[in-house]
Design a protein around this motif. Structure first.
Motif, PDB file in Angstrom:
ATOM      1  N   MET A   2      14.091  -6.831   0.047  1.00 47.66           N
ATOM      2  CA  MET A   2      14.003  -5.628  -0.767  1.00 47.66           C
ATOM      3  C   MET A   2      12.777  -5.744  -1.663  1.00 47.66           C
ATOM      4  N   MET A   3      12.108  -4.624  -1.918  1.00 47.86           N
ATOM      5  CA  MET A   3      10.913  -4.626  -2.751  1.00 47.86           C
ATOM      6  C   MET A   3      11.057  -3.624  -3.878  1.00 47.86           C
ATOM      7  N   LEU A   4      10.540  -3.991  -5.049  1.00 48.88           N
ATOM      8  CA  LEU A   4      10.458  -3.098  -6.204  1.00 48.88           C
ATOM      9  C   LEU A   4       9.002  -2.942  -6.579  1.00 48.88           C
ATOM     10  N   ALA A   5       8.574  -1.711  -6.810  1.00 54.05           N
ATOM     11  CA  ALA A   5       7.185  -1.454  -7.192  1.00 54.05           C
ATOM     12  C   ALA A   5       7.146  -0.517  -8.387  1.00 54.05           C
ATOM     13  N   GLU A  65       0.822  -1.206   0.000  1.00 52.49           N
ATOM     14  CA  GLU A  65       0.000   0.000   0.000  1.00 52.49           C
ATOM     15  C   GLU A  65       0.857   1.257   0.000  1.00 52.49           C
ATOM     16  N   ALA A  66       1.930   1.248   0.790  1.00 52.04           N
ATOM     17  CA  ALA A  66       2.818   2.409   0.851  1.00 52.04           C
ATOM     18  C   ALA A  66       3.468   2.669  -0.503  1.00 52.04           C
ATOM     19  N   CYS A  67       3.890   1.621  -1.175  1.00 50.40           N
ATOM     20  CA  CYS A  67       4.489   1.778  -2.504  1.00 50.40           C
ATOM     21  C   CYS A  67       3.478   2.343  -3.490  1.00 50.40           C
ATOM     22  N   GLN A  68       2.244   1.886  -3.403  1.00 52.22           N
ATOM     23  CA  GLN A  68       1.202   2.404  -4.292  1.00 52.22           C
ATOM     24  C   GLN A  68       0.955   3.890  -4.047  1.00 52.22           C
ATOM     25  N   HIS A  69       0.948   4.293  -2.775  1.00 51.73           N
ATOM     26  CA  HIS A  69       0.808   5.708  -2.449  1.00 51.73           C
ATOM     27  C   HIS A  69       1.989   6.510  -2.996  1.00 51.73           C
ATOM     28  N   ALA A  70       3.191   5.942  -2.881  1.00 50.15           N
ATOM     29  CA  ALA A  70       4.383   6.633  -3.368  1.00 50.15           C
ATOM     30  C   ALA A  70       4.329   6.822  -4.885  1.00 50.15           C
TER      31      ALA A  70
END
Length: 291
Positions: free
Chosen positions: A194-197, A166-171
């Motif tokens: 580690m995550m990539l969005a 959700e945070a990545c989507q907001h970013a």
């Protein structure tokens, strides 16, 4: 050959900031034009202290002026920003990114929003975090926050995988096209995550934690540099993500084997070309077996 401006800190001894980022990018085949926000004798985690100085925001602007005066901004393919010593430096870096985009609309701006973390506390000057969140991060094409920095940008707590997604989507909704979370510590104490969005989805890569007597400094700068290099080499975001993860892990393995806490970037330089590990990123729909 592609050219990269790198605006971040520098240490004379060891590897942090530009001294963590410049050589790996050069080893990957890029010309790097470093601009230092500070120059210290060594990084600030030494109990003995450090010497050196922070530069003014005008220092950044003057150097960008000089590059523009010789008509080279149009030949710059990316700007990477890391540690900013003041809110005024953030504004100068913002102006530099705008000028680069005007000279070369295809150029990338990659922002590593150095704010600190809950364990170490805030390590930046007053106003820097606000300037990063309000000015630099929304402008960037690519952002490389850690979990804490991402939470500050999107103003939400991150405690679970769903929170991180959700945070990545907001970013992404705030402007960046890619979000690389360089350390998602809430997922596991045994695995480094580690995550990539992007608009195409989220990907996760994990590998074993490595134990050090003192935590190496400059790892985030190295992650940002190697990921940026992969993108500029024409790799897909996922391929650049995997290459970055595996190359940095190789450097950390060499550092651990050397019983050092300063990154052994030169000794492990082949990792930037052919990483010795091959951890693969997985789409989140495939993660139930490893989370």
């Amino acid at each position: 050959m592609k050219n990269i401006i790198s605006i971040q800190s520098h240490v004379v001894f060891g590897h942090a900031g530009n001294s963590s980022a410049v050589f790996p990018l050069q080893r990957m085949g890029f010309e790097v034009w470093p601009i230092h926000t500070v120059q210290f004798s060594n990084h600030t985690q030494y109990a003995e202290g450090w010497t050196g100085q922070a530069f003014s925001a005008a220092h950044i602007s003057q150097l960008i002026d000089g590059i523009a005066a010789i008509d080279q901004l149009k030949n710059c393919d990316a700007l990477i920003s890391g540690y900013q010593g003041s809110a005024e430096q953030c504004r100068a870096t913002f102006d530099a990114a705008i000028r680069l985009k005007q000279a070369n609309p295809q150029a990338l701006y990659i922002c590593d929003p150095v704010m600190g973390d809950p364990q170490k506390g805030c390590i930046v000057a007053d106003g820097v975090s606000e300037a990063l969140c309000q000015k630099l991060l929304p402008l960037a094409d690519v952002i490389v926050p850690n979990q804490f920095e991402l939470s500050q940008f999107v103003e939400m707590d991150i405690e679970t995988l769903d929170d991180a997604i959700e945070a990545c989507q907001h970013a992404l909704a705030k402007g960046p096209k890619l979000v690389l979370v360089k350390h998602l510590h809430c997922l596991s104490e045994q695995q480094f995550s580690m995550m990539l969005a992007s608009q195409k989805g989220c990907f996760l890569v994990q590998r074993p934690h490595l134990d050090f007597a003192k935590a190496p400094v400059g790892v985030g700068d190295l992650i940002t540099a190697t990921f940026s290099g992969g993108l500029l080499q024409g790799l897909t975001p996922v391929a650049a993500f995997e290459h970055c993860h595996n190359a940095v892990y190789g450097v950390l393995q060499t550092t651990q084997q050397s019983q050092q806490w300063e990154l052994q970037t030169v000794a492990a330089q082949q990792q930037f070309i052919t990483p010795s590990s091959n951890y693969r990123a997985q789409q989140l729909s495939q993660l139930s077996s490893i989370i």
